[in-house]
Write an enzyme that holds these catalytic residues in place. Structure first.
Site, PDB file in Angstrom:
ATOM      1  CG  HIS A  89      -0.246   0.094   2.534  1.00 37.28           C
ATOM      2  ND1 HIS A  89       0.431  -0.973   3.091  1.00 37.28           N
ATOM      3  CD2 HIS A  89      -0.115   1.117   3.422  1.00 37.28           C
ATOM      4  CE1 HIS A  89       0.946  -0.617   4.249  1.00 37.28           C
ATOM      5  NE2 HIS A  89       0.644   0.663   4.483  1.00 37.28           N
ATOM      6  CG  ASP A 102       1.394   5.007   4.852  1.00 38.32           C
ATOM      7  OD1 ASP A 102       0.906   3.862   4.938  1.00 38.32           O
ATOM      8  OD2 ASP A 102       2.481   5.327   5.393  1.00 38.32           O
ATOM      9  CG  HIS A 137       4.770   1.028   3.182  1.00 37.29           C
ATOM     10  ND1 HIS A 137       4.180   2.105   2.564  1.00 37.29           N
ATOM     11  CD2 HIS A 137       4.186   0.946   4.407  1.00 37.29           C
ATOM     12  CE1 HIS A 137       3.290   2.649   3.372  1.00 37.29           C
ATOM     13  NE2 HIS A 137       3.254   1.970   4.496  1.00 37.29           N
ATOM     14  NE  ARG A 175       1.454   6.523   9.638  1.00 37.06           N
ATOM     15  CZ  ARG A 175       0.492   6.144   8.806  1.00 37.06           C
ATOM     16  NH1 ARG A 175       0.567   4.971   8.200  1.00 37.06           N
ATOM     17  NH2 ARG A 175      -0.546   6.902   8.590  1.00 37.06           N
TER      18      ARG A 175
HETATM   19  C1  OGA Z   1       2.549   2.236   8.461  1.00 32.44           C
HETATM   20  C2  OGA Z   1       2.972   0.911   8.073  1.00 32.44           C
HETATM   21  C3  OGA Z   1       4.689  -0.659   8.519  1.00 32.44           C
HETATM   22  C4  OGA Z   1       5.332  -1.333   9.668  1.00 32.44           C
HETATM   23  O1  OGA Z   1       2.731   2.596   9.623  1.00 32.44           O
HETATM   24  O2  OGA Z   1       2.040   2.955   7.584  1.00 32.44           O
HETATM   25  O3  OGA Z   1       2.596   0.426   7.032  1.00 32.44           O
HETATM   26  O4  OGA Z   1       6.277  -2.077   9.411  1.00 32.44           O
HETATM   27  N1  OGA Z   1       3.807   0.327   8.923  1.00 32.44           N
HETATM   28  O5  OGA Z   1       4.919  -1.119  10.813  1.00 32.44           O
HETATM   29 MN    MN Z   2       1.589   2.046   5.836  1.00 31.43          MN
END
Ligand code: OGA
Ligand code: MN
Length: 275
Positions: A99, A101, A250, A266
């Site tokens: 995806h 974000d 990712h 994040r």
């Molecule tokens: C996010 C995500 C990935 C992770 O926080 O957007 O996809 O490895 N995290 O935690």
């Molecule tokens: Mn993500």
């Protein structure tokens, strides 16, 4: 000046000799910005940022906003710093799908930053794929067909994840309407085109049914996620890793259990309307 070392041939670079806790000079900022635009994913090891410092660093790139769906708990006093946490009794909301974000928003974040606080050793890697390369490696015929097409991105996928599974995600009551974005997106800084279709939020292409769209979405996922187009990151506590949501997807590998504590902070930097 900081140093730079590519992570692999697909994408990503590690930036060394920089302390993100200090106020960066104009030269350092330019170095990081140029590296970000060239390499898509940047890794800074051995950092120790409190939420205010992570906000300051993120704001170099764009405004820090809370998640529009309020998907997660946030750090007290910092609505823009999301807590991504996995622990016994409260598994982390999963992200084990390719995806970009919040691509369902009219102006998705240009980039996201994860700061690893606690990581289960050898588990919970995150994968990134290069969406410039995904676009450029399609055939002329496929690119001709896709260029000019648009796709619907829908946040309902996040609501389903948070509400239907037992996890640390907060309950979501309402999702804003889906958004149409171009399938081939022009990066506003580099001018390069990147494929902007992710299998998690894209439900269908404009003027097509979901059933008609699915085989093409599946193909593009497979094409983008080819092994040679991926950098897979093994986390260490203290890592700060940022990625460009306009040029990467990712995928968080879910190979750990709720007993394996994992904690990330994040932030996202606001982006503009895809074109
Ligand atoms: C996010 C995500 C990935 C992770 O926080 O957007 O996809 O490895 N995290 O935690
Ligand atoms: Mn993500």
């Amino acid at each position: 000046m900081p140093g730079i070392k590519p992570l692999n041939a697909a994408l990503g670079a590690q930036i060394t000799d920089i302390d993100l806790n200090t106020e960066l000079s104009a030269e350092q900022v330019q170095f990081v910005r140029d590296a970000f635009h060239e390499h898509i994913v940047l890794l800074f090891r051995g950092q120790d940022l409190d939420p205010a410092a992570q906000m300051r660093f993120t704001e170099i790139f764009g405004e820090v906003k809370g998640h529009p769906l309020k998907t997660r708990r946030t750090v007290d006093g910092f609505p823009g710093v999301l807590i991504i946490e996995n622990q016994p009794g409260k598994p982390g909301a999963r992200n084990d799908y390719w995806h970009s974000d919040i691509s369902h928003s009219p102006q998705p974040p240009l980039g996201s930053i994860l700061h690893a606080k606690v990581v289960p050793e050898g588990k919970g890697d995150t994968m990134f794929c290069n969406m410039y390369a995904a676009w450029e490696s399609l055939s002329d015929g496929m690119r001709d067909m896709l260029d000019g097409m648009k796709a619907w991105h829908d946040g309902a996928a996040t609501m389903a994840r948070n509400n239907n599974e037992q996890n640390d995600g907060l309950e979501i009551r309402e999702v804003p309407p889906p958004h149409l974005h171009p399938v081939a997106r022009t990066h506003p800084e580099t001018g390069r085109k990147a494929l902007f279709v992710n299998p998690h939020f894209v439900t269908h292409f404009e003027d097509m049914t979901a059933a008609e769209s699915r085989p093409l979405i599946d193909f593009l996922e497979k094409h983008s996620g080819r092994h040679e187009n991926i950098y897979r990151h093994s986390w260490r506590a203290g890592d700060v890793l940022m990625w460009d949501n306009r040029a990467a997807m990712h995928y968080a590998v879910l190979d750990y259990t709720p007993e394996d504590r994992r904690l990330m902070h994040r932030t996202t930097a606001a982006g503009d309307t895809p074109y």
